[in-house]
Design an enzyme around this catalytic site. Structure first.
Site, PDB file in Angstrom:
ATOM      1  N   ASP A  30       0.856  -1.181   0.000  1.00 39.52           N
ATOM      2  CA  ASP A  30       0.000   0.000   0.000  1.00 39.52           C
ATOM      3  C   ASP A  30       0.897   1.237   0.000  1.00 39.52           C
ATOM      4  O   ASP A  30       1.631   1.467   0.966  1.00 39.52           O
ATOM      5  CB  ASP A  30      -0.847  -0.058   1.281  1.00 39.52           C
ATOM      6  CG  ASP A  30      -2.135   0.707   1.185  1.00 39.52           C
ATOM      7  OD1 ASP A  30      -2.117   1.782   0.562  1.00 39.52           O
ATOM      8  OD2 ASP A  30      -3.145   0.239   1.750  1.00 39.52           O
ATOM      9  N   ASP A  37      -2.799   4.659  -2.323  1.00 39.29           N
ATOM     10  CA  ASP A  37      -3.741   5.322  -1.416  1.00 39.29           C
ATOM     11  C   ASP A  37      -4.180   6.684  -1.972  1.00 39.29           C
ATOM     12  O   ASP A  37      -3.326   7.450  -2.451  1.00 39.29           O
ATOM     13  CB  ASP A  37      -3.025   5.522  -0.066  1.00 39.29           C
ATOM     14  CG  ASP A  37      -3.944   6.011   1.028  1.00 39.29           C
ATOM     15  OD1 ASP A  37      -4.929   5.316   1.316  1.00 39.29           O
ATOM     16  OD2 ASP A  37      -3.660   7.079   1.607  1.00 39.29           O
ATOM     17  N   GLU A  62      -6.833   3.903  -5.286  1.00 42.82           N
ATOM     18  CA  GLU A  62      -7.997   4.257  -4.471  1.00 42.82           C
ATOM     19  C   GLU A  62      -8.405   5.660  -4.865  1.00 42.82           C
ATOM     20  O   GLU A  62      -7.634   6.604  -4.697  1.00 42.82           O
ATOM     21  CB  GLU A  62      -7.645   4.204  -2.984  1.00 42.82           C
ATOM     22  CG  GLU A  62      -8.877   4.411  -2.129  1.00 42.82           C
ATOM     23  CD  GLU A  62      -8.584   4.943  -0.735  1.00 42.82           C
ATOM     24  OE1 GLU A  62      -9.383   4.716   0.164  1.00 42.82           O
ATOM     25  OE2 GLU A  62      -7.555   5.625  -0.550  1.00 42.82           O
ATOM     26  N   HIS A  95     -10.796  -1.634   5.270  1.00 38.13           N
ATOM     27  CA  HIS A  95     -10.483  -1.216   6.643  1.00 38.13           C
ATOM     28  C   HIS A  95     -11.065   0.151   6.985  1.00 38.13           C
ATOM     29  O   HIS A  95     -10.847   0.642   8.080  1.00 38.13           O
ATOM     30  CB  HIS A  95      -8.962  -1.190   6.802  1.00 38.13           C
ATOM     31  CG  HIS A  95      -8.334  -0.190   5.876  1.00 38.13           C
ATOM     32  ND1 HIS A  95      -8.310  -0.365   4.500  1.00 38.13           N
ATOM     33  CD2 HIS A  95      -7.772   1.014   6.100  1.00 38.13           C
ATOM     34  CE1 HIS A  95      -7.746   0.694   3.951  1.00 38.13           C
ATOM     35  NE2 HIS A  95      -7.413   1.547   4.901  1.00 38.13           N
ATOM     36  N   ASP A  96     -11.741   0.790   6.042  1.00 34.98           N
ATOM     37  CA  ASP A  96     -12.374   2.090   6.304  1.00 34.98           C
ATOM     38  C   ASP A  96     -13.898   1.973   6.359  1.00 34.98           C
ATOM     39  O   ASP A  96     -14.586   2.983   6.526  1.00 34.98           O
ATOM     40  CB  ASP A  96     -12.050   3.090   5.183  1.00 34.98           C
ATOM     41  CG  ASP A  96     -10.569   3.442   5.109  1.00 34.98           C
ATOM     42  OD1 ASP A  96      -9.881   3.377   6.151  1.00 34.98           O
ATOM     43  OD2 ASP A  96     -10.111   3.791   4.011  1.00 34.98           O
TER      44      ASP A  96
END
Ligand code: TEU
Length: 548
Positions: free
Chosen positions: A96, A196, A246, A320-321
């Site tokens: 990431d 990200d 993302e 994870h968000d």
């Protein structure tokens, strides 16, 4: 690189996956311990969220050194072992890359703060007019996006936490530094990258107030974004890697460009529009029942739009968000198995590459925390105060957090029914949901009728049937808000996928050509098909896949 269409990617949040050394905090050796489990599930590549050196103010999305491993997660030798052991099982590793910002503990930022002009140009240090804040932009975690540094008499930009300073991609030196980081990890045997919030890296030339919003319209899919991505990929051998961006508050038009192979940018993108269908007025912190009509429209728009533009979607419900999807769109009590498997079917058989977030494959739920002391996420803790200050009651604020907090997706992986769910031998960094005694991998991995077994079948279907990866998509039942249904076709072959999004029974028409069908998959023991009337009755949260 075309096999990415056949892949299923598994997302690991290492902090909550498996603790190998008994400190209550998951680590890289914990991931290595569980590789056989992942191989059994049948996934291809593993995306690990950041484990680089970091003060962990935003759980590792505040990177202090992109080439070092945070000791909490292990050592470089542990990572090398994970890469090698993964390789033996056909599991590639994706890292990431948090390239929109660094931690303010990063050496570059520390040098900037000490007055080094070279490094000040790595970030956005701006003079506010007459000592005023440069713009009214808001941080995504609450409060102003600018922080004043009295010693420099300048403000720096942080779209996220105050300890996450935005990097200045206008500066070619910054771009070269970031390319070197990619090369470093590629040389170690890393197969791909998730970038990200990468569509936020290109900031506008002038700083101006946003009279309509929080500033995002000026920097989301910003002016030089495509140029930056092309350059990054060109100079790091992008075509050899699995790449996913993302994309925050993005558009279909931009995502086509990000992922159309002719543009030589990324293989695929995440967008979040389908996960805002329960935001009241687009506001994350205002609760609303999910709008299923909007959900369907978004899938139609993005599936058909990306198909026509030759783009490629990363398909997902959880990360994870995000809160757990079975708690959000399913019914975790009465129809836990049915709704979890139906939601999986929706995603896995669409056009795109599916992502599974750890625990989704066993139907993990939100933890339903009732006290602010149970939360760990910086965003949740900030918004707890913000919502109270807006005049909301404590009970209402806690109800909102329980539905919306990012910690919902960050509770430890539930491996078995022993203490601490087999995640750790000691109390973990964040509380485990009470239901771990029932919901855990040990209870499901070898059961025929389990959510795990169903995910395994979905993954298998993609591997065995080129239609799933390469076929076209067209939607059915477009006017029925309760049913999400589509056809996939490749050459002579055609599949029909029906998903009942609700807890009520619904009857749909059997399409022409489907009279002599074969059942490919379903989450009920048998299908309720009335051949004479040419109808199918779909029970609560039923998923059914037929081929012609
Ligand atoms: O998230 C980007 C992002 O914008 C959101 O999902 C964010 O959590 C939401 O807007 C807040 O309401 C990425 C990472 O996935 C996240 O964990 C990081 O905190 C963030 O970037 C900053 O690096």
């Amino acid at each position: 690189m075309t096999d990415f269409k056949r892949k299923v990617i598994y997302q690991i949040y290492p902090k909550s996956f498996k603790d190998s050394d008994g400190d209550g905090f998951g680590d890289l050796r914990g991931v290595t311990e569980k590789l056989d489990y992942l191989q059994d599930l049948g996934v291809d590549d593993l995306w690990l969220t950041p484990f680089f050196l970091s003060p962990q103010n935003d759980n590792g999305y505040d990177v202090a050194d992109y080439r070092r491993i945070d000791p909490k997660f292990g050592t470089m030798a542990d990572l090398e072992e994970l890469i090698a052991e993964g390789g033996k099982r056909g599991l590639g590793l994706m890292l990431d890359m948090v390239f929109n910002h660094t931690s303010t503990s990063h050496e570059w930022f520390r040098r900037a703060m000490a007055g080094d002009e070279k490094y000040q140009k790595y970030y956005f240090f701006v003079d506010g007019e007459g000592g005023q804040v440069p713009t009214n932009w808001q941080s995504k975690f609450g409060g102003s996006a600018w922080e004043y540094v009295p010693s420099l008499r300048k403000w720096y930009l942080h779209l996220f936490d105050v300890t996450q300073a935005d990097l200045n991609w206008e500066n070619p030196e910054v771009r070269e530094e970031l390319k070197d980081i990619i090369r470093f990890w590629k040389d170690k045997g890393i197969k791909g990258f998730r970038f990200d919030v990468v569509n936020l890296i290109s900031k506008p030339d002038i700083w101006e107030d946003d009279a309509e919003g929080d500033g995002r319209r000026f920097y989301s899919d910003g002016p030089r974004i495509h140029e930056y991505l092309q350059e990054l990929m060109r100079d790091t051998g992008g075509e050899e890697m699995i790449t996913v961006g993302e994309m925050s508050s993005t558009t279909l038009e931009h995502c086509i460009r990000y992922s159309n192979p002719e543009e030589k940018e990324l293989l695929m993108c995440f967008n979040f529009h389908h996960l805002k269908i329960d935001y009241n007025n687009g506001q994350k912190w205002e609760l609303m029942e999910p709008n299923l009509t909007a959900l369907k429209q978004l899938f139609v728009e993005w599936q058909i739009g990306m198909q026509e533009g030759n783009g490629w979607n990363a398909l997902f419900w959880c990360n994870h968000d995000q809160p757990r999807i079975v708690s959000r769109l399913g019914n975790e009590e009465a129809y836990w198995y049915e709704s979890a498997t139906m939601l999986a079917t929706v995603i896995h058989l669409m056009r795109g590459t599916p992502y599974i977030f750890q625990g989704e494959e066993i139907g993990m739920t939100n933890p339903h925390y009732t006290s602010v002391s149970q939360y760990r996420d910086i965003e949740s803790i900030n918004y707890y105060e913000i919502l109270l200050a807006q005049g909301k009651s404590k009970a209402e604020t806690l109800e909102i957090l329980a539905a919306r907090s990012r910690d919902n997706g960050r509770t430890p992986m539930q491996w078995d029914d022993t203490a601490y769910a087999g995640f750790s031998e000691t109390e973990p960094w964040i509380e485990i949901p009470d239901n771990y005694k029932m919901i855990n991998t040990a209870a499901q991995q070898y059961e025929e009728r389990s959510i795990f077994a169903y995910y395994k079948q979905l993954i298998r279907l993609r591997k065995d049937n080129p239609l799933v990866a390469d076929g076209d998509i067209a939607f059915m039942e477009e006017d029925n808000p309760h049913i999400l249904a589509y056809q996939r076709s490749l050459g002579e072959e055609r599949w029909f996928v029906w998903n009942n999004l609700t807890g009520d029974q619904e009857t749909v028409r059997l399409p022409r050509g489907c009279e002599h069908h074969r059942i490919i998959l379903g989450n009920y023991e048998s299908a309720d098909i009335n051949q004479e009337k040419c109808e199918i009755t779909l029970r609560p949260y039923e998923a059914l896949v037929l081929s012609e």
